[in-house]
Design a protein around this motif. Structure first.
Motif, short mmCIF file in Angstrom:
data_model
loop_
_atom_site.label_atom_id
_atom_site.label_comp_id
_atom_site.label_asym_id
_atom_site.label_seq_id
_atom_site.Cartn_x
_atom_site.Cartn_y
_atom_site.Cartn_z
N GLU A 79 0.82 -1.21 0.00
CA GLU A 79 0.00 0.00 0.00
C GLU A 79 0.86 1.26 0.00
O GLU A 79 0.50 2.26 -0.61
CB GLU A 79 -0.95 0.00 1.21
CG GLU A 79 -2.13 -0.93 0.97
CD GLU A 79 -3.02 -1.10 2.21
OE1 GLU A 79 -3.95 -1.89 2.14
OE2 GLU A 79 -2.75 -0.43 3.25
N LEU A 80 1.99 1.19 0.70
CA LEU A 80 2.89 2.34 0.72
C LEU A 80 3.45 2.62 -0.67
O LEU A 80 3.54 3.76 -1.11
CB LEU A 80 4.06 2.08 1.67
CG LEU A 80 3.87 2.45 3.13
CD1 LEU A 80 5.12 2.11 3.91
CD2 LEU A 80 3.58 3.93 3.25
N VAL A 81 3.86 1.55 -1.35
CA VAL A 81 4.40 1.71 -2.70
C VAL A 81 3.33 2.30 -3.62
O VAL A 81 3.57 3.24 -4.38
CB VAL A 81 4.91 0.37 -3.27
CG1 VAL A 81 5.30 0.50 -4.74
CG2 VAL A 81 6.12 -0.12 -2.46
N GLU A 82 2.11 1.76 -3.52
CA GLU A 82 1.04 2.26 -4.38
C GLU A 82 0.72 3.72 -4.07
O GLU A 82 0.54 4.53 -4.98
CB GLU A 82 -0.20 1.37 -4.25
CG GLU A 82 0.02 0.02 -4.93
CD GLU A 82 -1.10 -0.98 -4.72
OE1 GLU A 82 -1.03 -2.07 -5.30
OE2 GLU A 82 -2.05 -0.68 -3.94
N ALA A 83 0.69 4.05 -2.79
CA ALA A 83 0.40 5.44 -2.42
C ALA A 83 1.49 6.36 -2.96
O ALA A 83 1.21 7.48 -3.40
CB ALA A 83 0.30 5.57 -0.90
N ALA A 84 2.74 5.87 -2.95
CA ALA A 84 3.84 6.68 -3.47
C ALA A 84 3.64 6.99 -4.94
O ALA A 84 3.88 8.10 -5.40
CB ALA A 84 5.17 5.96 -3.26
N TYR A 85 3.16 6.02 -5.71
CA TYR A 85 2.98 6.23 -7.15
C TYR A 85 1.67 6.91 -7.49
O TYR A 85 1.61 7.73 -8.39
CB TYR A 85 3.13 4.90 -7.91
CG TYR A 85 4.59 4.58 -8.15
CD1 TYR A 85 5.22 4.97 -9.32
CD2 TYR A 85 5.37 3.98 -7.17
CE1 TYR A 85 6.58 4.73 -9.53
CE2 TYR A 85 6.71 3.73 -7.35
CZ TYR A 85 7.31 4.11 -8.53
OH TYR A 85 8.65 3.88 -8.72
#
Lengths: 215, 182
Positions: free
Chosen positions: B140-146
């Motif tokens: 979720e962190l990676v997705e939020a970053a993108y």
């Protein structure tokens, strides 16, 4: 040339994601133009963008969307050929030349005292970017703390404690870093410094309120 | 007809057919798969629904116009479309082109090597599997970053985790993904 201080994955990912303020985009794009290893790491993070896009929540397109797009294509101008932006020997990498409107010779320097000169680059959002010219051996302008700052060396070098930053190197300063950069004795040091402005911006970076370079 | 992310080699074929013979069926297939994803990505990154629709049509039209410049040896179709969508979004938000590094990644190259294209494809598959295998909080962190819909401080606030923990978790996740690509 060996770049020893590369930008970390977190900032490269934020640049790949298009989440940085323009001033930091400019620093990262310039760094990637000078540092092939960082460029390779960056390419992998763009690939991650493609992977994330594949997993993006789908939003239904409007009715007739495909036809509307085909009509746009039929009515559109033929594509502009991409401009070749090959490497040159200029102090400024291509992304910076775009902002300056030419080579290092075209920079409109303004003296700010003690032999230090600066040129502020226009940005469309809150963060600011400027080119700095610091005579050899001189101290870099005083730094405030509580903001985020990226400094990319374009020519010469500066020393900060035990670290030396040469062409292509980036120093990242935040509220936790107390630093006293000094231009290396000898040739002047030219760098690109980007800082948060006192405006808030949403997205990737923590919101920061302090203006940074108080020149 | 290609239907999923694992068929990206076929997507590259579709782009080539657009470049070579202005193949509308190939374009329709790409459109059906990618347009809703691009629109979803743009909405999650903060564009309104109407603006996201308009911007997505623009992105897909750009894909047609620049099809001849696509180089499968450098990136997969999904990565290419991601960069077009990202840049278009920045143009809209800033009214200023995103600063791009020298030696533009999408410049035309005479002969993309088949092996390289295959390598990109396999890399994308490994990356997709590695992303799916991350613990949910990290993914979720990676997705939020993108997607950019939540800042790190907002995530910290929402989860009650210290900001430093959020930052180090994301770094850890990126490290794992990088490892998966080697």
């Amino acid at each position: 040339m060996q770049v020893t201080h590369q930008i970390g994955d977190d900032f490269l990912a934020a640049y790949a994601a298009g989440q940085l303020p323009e001033a930091f985009d400019l620093v990262v794009a310039s760094h990637l133009s000078l540092c092939p290893p960082a460029r390779e790491r960056y390419d992998a993070l763009e690939a991650l963008g493609g992977t994330v896009l594949e997993s993006a929540p789908e939003a239904e397109m409007s009715a007739g969307s495909l036809e509307a797009t085909l009509a746009r294509i039929a009515g559109g101008a033929s594509p502009q050929p991409e401009l070749a932006r090959t490497k040159t020997c200029d102090v400024l990498p291509a992304p910076l030349r775009d902002y300056v409107g030419g080579s290092i010779e075209s920079v409109k320097w303004r003296p700010v005292g003690m032999g230090v000169k600066q040129a502020i680059l226009p940005m469309s959002d809150g963060a600011s970017a400027r080119l700095l010219y610091i005579p050899g051996g001189a101290e870099m302008p005083d730094h405030g703390h509580g903001g985020l700052e990226m400094t990319l060396v374009l020519k010469g070098a500066f020393l900060d404690g035990a670290d030396r930053f040469g062409r292509g190197d980036v120093e990242i300063g935040d509220e936790d870093l107390v630093h006293h950069p000094v231009a290396e004795a000898g040739e002047p040091c030219i760098c690109l410094a980007a800082t948060d402005a006192p405006l808030k911006f949403s997205g990737w970076l923590p919101r920061l309120v302090q203006p940074f370079l108080k020149i | 007809m290609p239907s999923g992310p694992s068929d990206d080699a076929d997507w590259a074929g579709c782009v080539r057919r657009i470049a070579d013979v202005q193949d509308r069926a190939a374009f329709a297939a790409l459109f059906a798969h990618f347009a809703p994803r691009v629109k979803g990505f743009l909405i999650r990154s903060g564009l309104g629904v109407a603006q996201a629709e308009d911007c997505t049509q623009d992105v897909m039209a750009t894909l047609w116009q620049k099809a001849a410049q696509f180089d499968p040896g450098r990136a997969t179709v999904s990565t290419w479309i991601f960069t077009i969508a990202r840049n278009r979004k920045i143009d809209i938000l800033r009214r200023h082109a995103r600063p791009e590094p020298e030696d533009l990644p999408w410049g035309p190259e005479p002969e993309p090597e088949q092996a390289e294209a295959l390598g990109r494809q396999q890399e994308a598959e490994r990356l997709g599997a590695a992303l799916a295998a991350l613990p949910q909080a990290q993914r979720e962190l990676v997705e939020a970053a993108y997607f950019g819909d939540l800042s790190q401080s907002e995530i910290a606030e929402k989860t009650g985790l210290p900001l430093g923990t959020v930052k180090s978790r994301l770094r850890l996740a990126l490290e794992k993904l990088r490892h998966a690509m080697k």
